[in-house]
Design a protein around this motif. Sequence first.
Motif, PDB file in Angstrom:
ATOM      1  N   LYS A 276      11.539   9.080  -7.621  1.00  0.00           N
ATOM      2  CA  LYS A 276      11.967  10.284  -6.902  1.00  0.00           C
ATOM      3  C   LYS A 276      12.251  11.437  -7.864  1.00  0.00           C
ATOM      4  O   LYS A 276      11.830  12.582  -7.636  1.00  0.00           O
ATOM      5  CB  LYS A 276      13.223   9.986  -6.070  1.00  0.00           C
ATOM      6  CG  LYS A 276      12.993   9.050  -4.893  1.00  0.00           C
ATOM      7  CD  LYS A 276      14.314   8.796  -4.171  1.00  0.00           C
ATOM      8  CE  LYS A 276      14.134   7.834  -2.998  1.00  0.00           C
ATOM      9  NZ  LYS A 276      15.419   7.574  -2.305  1.00  0.00           N
ATOM     10  N   LEU A 277      12.988  11.142  -8.941  1.00  0.00           N
ATOM     11  CA  LEU A 277      13.294  12.184  -9.926  1.00  0.00           C
ATOM     12  C   LEU A 277      12.026  12.647 -10.637  1.00  0.00           C
ATOM     13  O   LEU A 277      11.847  13.847 -10.907  1.00  0.00           O
ATOM     14  CB  LEU A 277      14.316  11.654 -10.936  1.00  0.00           C
ATOM     15  CG  LEU A 277      15.689  11.292 -10.362  1.00  0.00           C
ATOM     16  CD1 LEU A 277      16.528  10.566 -11.416  1.00  0.00           C
ATOM     17  CD2 LEU A 277      16.429  12.536  -9.880  1.00  0.00           C
ATOM     18  N   LEU A 278      11.141  11.698 -10.937  1.00  0.00           N
ATOM     19  CA  LEU A 278       9.897  12.019 -11.624  1.00  0.00           C
ATOM     20  C   LEU A 278       9.027  12.947 -10.772  1.00  0.00           C
ATOM     21  O   LEU A 278       8.450  13.931 -11.275  1.00  0.00           O
ATOM     22  CB  LEU A 278       9.155  10.718 -11.931  1.00  0.00           C
ATOM     23  CG  LEU A 278       7.810  10.795 -12.655  1.00  0.00           C
ATOM     24  CD1 LEU A 278       7.957  11.505 -13.973  1.00  0.00           C
ATOM     25  CD2 LEU A 278       7.260   9.380 -12.859  1.00  0.00           C
ATOM     26  N   GLU A 279       8.923  12.675  -9.486  1.00  0.00           N
ATOM     27  CA  GLU A 279       8.120  13.525  -8.600  1.00  0.00           C
ATOM     28  C   GLU A 279       8.687  14.938  -8.524  1.00  0.00           C
ATOM     29  O   GLU A 279       7.934  15.925  -8.484  1.00  0.00           O
ATOM     30  CB  GLU A 279       8.057  12.901  -7.210  1.00  0.00           C
ATOM     31  CG  GLU A 279       7.207  11.634  -7.137  1.00  0.00           C
ATOM     32  CD  GLU A 279       7.163  11.044  -5.749  1.00  0.00           C
ATOM     33  OE1 GLU A 279       6.150  10.394  -5.414  1.00  0.00           O
ATOM     34  OE2 GLU A 279       8.150  11.217  -4.998  1.00  0.00           O
ATOM     35  N   LYS A 280      10.019  15.050  -8.513  1.00  0.00           N
ATOM     36  CA  LYS A 280      10.620  16.380  -8.444  1.00  0.00           C
ATOM     37  C   LYS A 280      10.431  17.132  -9.759  1.00  0.00           C
ATOM     38  O   LYS A 280      10.310  18.364  -9.767  1.00  0.00           O
ATOM     39  CB  LYS A 280      12.100  16.251  -8.090  1.00  0.00           C
ATOM     40  CG  LYS A 280      12.332  15.763  -6.663  1.00  0.00           C
ATOM     41  CD  LYS A 280      13.790  15.509  -6.387  1.00  0.00           C
ATOM     42  CE  LYS A 280      14.002  15.138  -4.920  1.00  0.00           C
ATOM     43  NZ  LYS A 280      13.274  13.936  -4.496  1.00  0.00           N
ATOM     44  N   ARG A 281      10.415  16.417 -10.864  1.00  0.00           N
ATOM     45  CA  ARG A 281      10.186  17.045 -12.154  1.00  0.00           C
ATOM     46  C   ARG A 281       8.738  17.518 -12.302  1.00  0.00           C
ATOM     47  O   ARG A 281       8.484  18.660 -12.697  1.00  0.00           O
ATOM     48  CB  ARG A 281      10.535  16.061 -13.274  1.00  0.00           C
ATOM     49  CG  ARG A 281      10.079  16.474 -14.660  1.00  0.00           C
ATOM     50  CD  ARG A 281      10.699  17.783 -15.098  1.00  0.00           C
ATOM     51  NE  ARG A 281      10.356  18.076 -16.489  1.00  0.00           N
ATOM     52  CZ  ARG A 281      10.629  19.225 -17.103  1.00  0.00           C
ATOM     53  NH1 ARG A 281      11.239  20.197 -16.445  1.00  0.00           N
ATOM     54  NH2 ARG A 281      10.297  19.408 -18.369  1.00  0.00           N
ATOM     55  N   VAL A 282       7.795  16.664 -11.982  1.00  0.00           N
ATOM     56  CA  VAL A 282       6.374  16.975 -12.186  1.00  0.00           C
ATOM     57  C   VAL A 282       5.830  17.865 -11.059  1.00  0.00           C
ATOM     58  O   VAL A 282       4.927  18.682 -11.278  1.00  0.00           O
ATOM     59  CB  VAL A 282       5.552  15.677 -12.292  1.00  0.00           C
ATOM     60  CG1 VAL A 282       4.069  15.963 -12.416  1.00  0.00           C
ATOM     61  CG2 VAL A 282       6.039  14.852 -13.483  1.00  0.00           C
ATOM     62  N   GLY A 283       6.378  17.709  -9.860  1.00  0.00           N
ATOM     63  CA  GLY A 283       5.887  18.490  -8.732  1.00  0.00           C
ATOM     64  C   GLY A 283       4.667  17.898  -8.079  1.00  0.00           C
ATOM     65  O   GLY A 283       3.942  18.581  -7.337  1.00  0.00           O
ATOM     66  N   LYS A 284       4.404  16.611  -8.349  1.00  0.00           N
ATOM     67  CA  LYS A 284       3.270  15.918  -7.760  1.00  0.00           C
ATOM     68  C   LYS A 284       3.713  14.529  -7.329  1.00  0.00           C
ATOM     69  O   LYS A 284       4.674  13.977  -7.886  1.00  0.00           O
ATOM     70  CB  LYS A 284       2.118  15.793  -8.765  1.00  0.00           C
ATOM     71  CG  LYS A 284       1.524  17.118  -9.230  1.00  0.00           C
ATOM     72  CD  LYS A 284       0.421  16.881 -10.240  1.00  0.00           C
ATOM     73  CE  LYS A 284      -0.184  18.187 -10.736  1.00  0.00           C
ATOM     74  NZ  LYS A 284      -1.256  17.971 -11.739  1.00  0.00           N
ATOM     75  N   PRO A 285       3.004  13.926  -6.344  1.00  0.00           N
ATOM     76  CA  PRO A 285       3.395  12.570  -5.927  1.00  0.00           C
ATOM     77  C   PRO A 285       3.034  11.539  -6.989  1.00  0.00           C
ATOM     78  O   PRO A 285       2.122  11.724  -7.790  1.00  0.00           O
ATOM     79  CB  PRO A 285       2.581  12.357  -4.646  1.00  0.00           C
ATOM     80  CG  PRO A 285       1.419  13.279  -4.768  1.00  0.00           C
ATOM     81  CD  PRO A 285       1.912  14.479  -5.533  1.00  0.00           C
ATOM     82  N   PHE A 286       3.787  10.438  -6.976  1.00  0.00           N
ATOM     83  CA  PHE A 286       3.544   9.350  -7.910  1.00  0.00           C
ATOM     84  C   PHE A 286       2.388   8.471  -7.441  1.00  0.00           C
ATOM     85  O   PHE A 286       1.613   7.949  -8.243  1.00  0.00           O
ATOM     86  CB  PHE A 286       4.818   8.522  -8.060  1.00  0.00           C
ATOM     87  CG  PHE A 286       4.724   7.404  -9.063  1.00  0.00           C
ATOM     88  CD1 PHE A 286       4.842   7.651 -10.418  1.00  0.00           C
ATOM     89  CD2 PHE A 286       4.504   6.096  -8.636  1.00  0.00           C
ATOM     90  CE1 PHE A 286       4.750   6.621 -11.344  1.00  0.00           C
ATOM     91  CE2 PHE A 286       4.413   5.056  -9.549  1.00  0.00           C
ATOM     92  CZ  PHE A 286       4.538   5.315 -10.903  1.00  0.00           C
ATOM     93  N   TYR A 287       2.268   8.303  -6.116  1.00  0.00           N
ATOM     94  CA  TYR A 287       1.243   7.428  -5.540  1.00  0.00           C
ATOM     95  C   TYR A 287       0.101   8.264  -4.951  1.00  0.00           C
ATOM     96  O   TYR A 287       0.264   9.422  -4.579  1.00  0.00           O
ATOM     97  CB  TYR A 287       1.843   6.549  -4.443  1.00  0.00           C
ATOM     98  CG  TYR A 287       2.876   5.568  -4.931  1.00  0.00           C
ATOM     99  CD1 TYR A 287       2.502   4.432  -5.646  1.00  0.00           C
ATOM    100  CD2 TYR A 287       4.237   5.781  -4.681  1.00  0.00           C
ATOM    101  CE1 TYR A 287       3.450   3.528  -6.089  1.00  0.00           C
ATOM    102  CE2 TYR A 287       5.195   4.881  -5.132  1.00  0.00           C
ATOM    103  CZ  TYR A 287       4.791   3.755  -5.841  1.00  0.00           C
ATOM    104  OH  TYR A 287       5.730   2.868  -6.293  1.00  0.00           O
ATOM    105  N   ASP A 288      -1.050   7.616  -4.864  1.00  0.00           N
ATOM    106  CA  ASP A 288      -2.201   8.247  -4.210  1.00  0.00           C
ATOM    107  C   ASP A 288      -1.944   8.406  -2.715  1.00  0.00           C
ATOM    108  O   ASP A 288      -1.207   7.620  -2.107  1.00  0.00           O
ATOM    109  CB  ASP A 288      -3.458   7.379  -4.392  1.00  0.00           C
ATOM    110  CG  ASP A 288      -4.109   7.611  -5.752  1.00  0.00           C
ATOM    111  OD1 ASP A 288      -4.072   8.756  -6.222  1.00  0.00           O
ATOM    112  OD2 ASP A 288      -4.636   6.633  -6.333  1.00  0.00           O
ATOM    113  N   GLY A 289      -2.535   9.444  -2.161  1.00  0.00           N
ATOM    114  CA  GLY A 289      -2.534   9.586  -0.715  1.00  0.00           C
ATOM    115  C   GLY A 289      -1.246  10.106  -0.134  1.00  0.00           C
ATOM    116  O   GLY A 289      -1.084  10.102   1.082  1.00  0.00           O
ATOM    117  N   ALA A 290      -0.314  10.550  -0.941  1.00  0.00           N
ATOM    118  CA  ALA A 290       0.955  11.057  -0.430  1.00  0.00           C
ATOM    119  C   ALA A 290       0.753  12.481   0.067  1.00  0.00           C
ATOM    120  O   ALA A 290       0.688  13.420  -0.721  1.00  0.00           O
ATOM    121  CB  ALA A 290       2.023  11.020  -1.528  1.00  0.00           C
ATOM    122  N   GLY A 291       0.595  12.629   1.364  1.00  0.00           N
ATOM    123  CA  GLY A 291       0.407  13.954   1.939  1.00  0.00           C
ATOM    124  C   GLY A 291      -0.907  14.593   1.566  1.00  0.00           C
ATOM    125  O   GLY A 291      -1.060  15.818   1.671  1.00  0.00           O
TER     126      GLY A 291
END
Length: 420
Positions: A276-291
């Motif tokens: 969760k923190l990583l996604e907010k830092r990078v601004g991209k989803p961690f997994y494929d197909g997220a939205g």
Amino acid sequence: MDKLALNEAGFQNVLSVPDGAPAKPQDGPLPDPRSDAKFGYLRECEGLLALARRVILAADNDAPGFALTHELARRLGRDRCLVVQWPSDEGGSLAGRGAGGAEAPQPQPPQQQAAPWDVLGGGGGDGLFASNGNGASGGAGAAAAAAAAPPSPWFRKDANEVLLKDGPAALREYVAAAQPLPVPGLQRFASFWEELLDLYAAQAGGDGREAAASTGWGGVDGCYKVPPGELTLVTGVPNSGKSEWLDALAVNLAAQQGWRIALCSLENEPVGHLIKLLEKRVGKPFYDGAGGRVRMSWEEAVAGALWVDEMFHRIVPPPGEQLPTIDFVLERARILVLRFGIRGLIIDPYNELDHRRPSHVTETEFVSQMLARVKRFAQAFDVHVWLVAHPRQLQDWRGEAPNLYDVSGRILRRWIRASM
């Protein structure tokens, strides 16, 4: 000579202390007056001194003089004693200010109206050395330091020296500016002027205490910023995004303000919280197909994870325990302040802490004591603390935002600034 100097300045109700001042303050309770030989003169003048509503202590500006002031105040009553502060440097000297060489004088507490008062002019003793007047000091080390660094030319040892060097008008001003001795349980707002000026300078962009930090969202900053050393209560109905919002705020503070933050996140498992923190830092989803968005690259994931590891620190329950106590959390946060300089602490949720309490302590007393400890920690280490609190069971809820009256635990509605 001090008594005569004060007489020369117009003060007639003056008593001179015989036998000089003690070398240092006495420890322990006051001795029996019948065996208190050093201060036997007070017993002899007891009837006269009882008539004085206020007593001004004008002892010497050295360690024995400070000791004398302390001992006289113990016997006469701190509540009616005021202390004359002879100057130790240019800034505290009326003559220095008049010469134009000192900085603008700092604001002084309002003086009490003139009234009949007695002045005890005290003889100091041997071993003159410069002191800031805040307390007793002495010994060979202090004497040696004084010999190596002579007092400021504006230093005045006693009333007689002020009279000789500055004149009777200056002596009257010093006596008129005598300040009450501190009494436990009483405070003047003047005690906080330095802190107030620091806050003002910080808000103006000058040197001073750090101002409240931006949340990173311009629309939110108009309603809420993050001041160091305070508490924020975060509440909301279940699944409304309390923890997600706090995680986003923490990432903003870390990225934009350089804040390191401790996380006592009791409802997040470690890897999931890292993502969760990583996604907010990078601004991209961690997994494929997220939205339908493109996931972060391997390089972005590694760089982001290293950043999260540097800026965030987890506080977890001790081995063998399911829930940590507030004391355990604050102690681990203290260690993180010393090791990494954390600026924020998130406790999410407060309701999940170990709230076991002695049978003789009510819930209100227990929570009040807990909040007092959290507040002391925040102020002592300049750390902002967020408490996430679930609302109580909402009856007939129609979608409106909960308020402080909805928070579980009645005492939580006090002390804390609310963030909805």
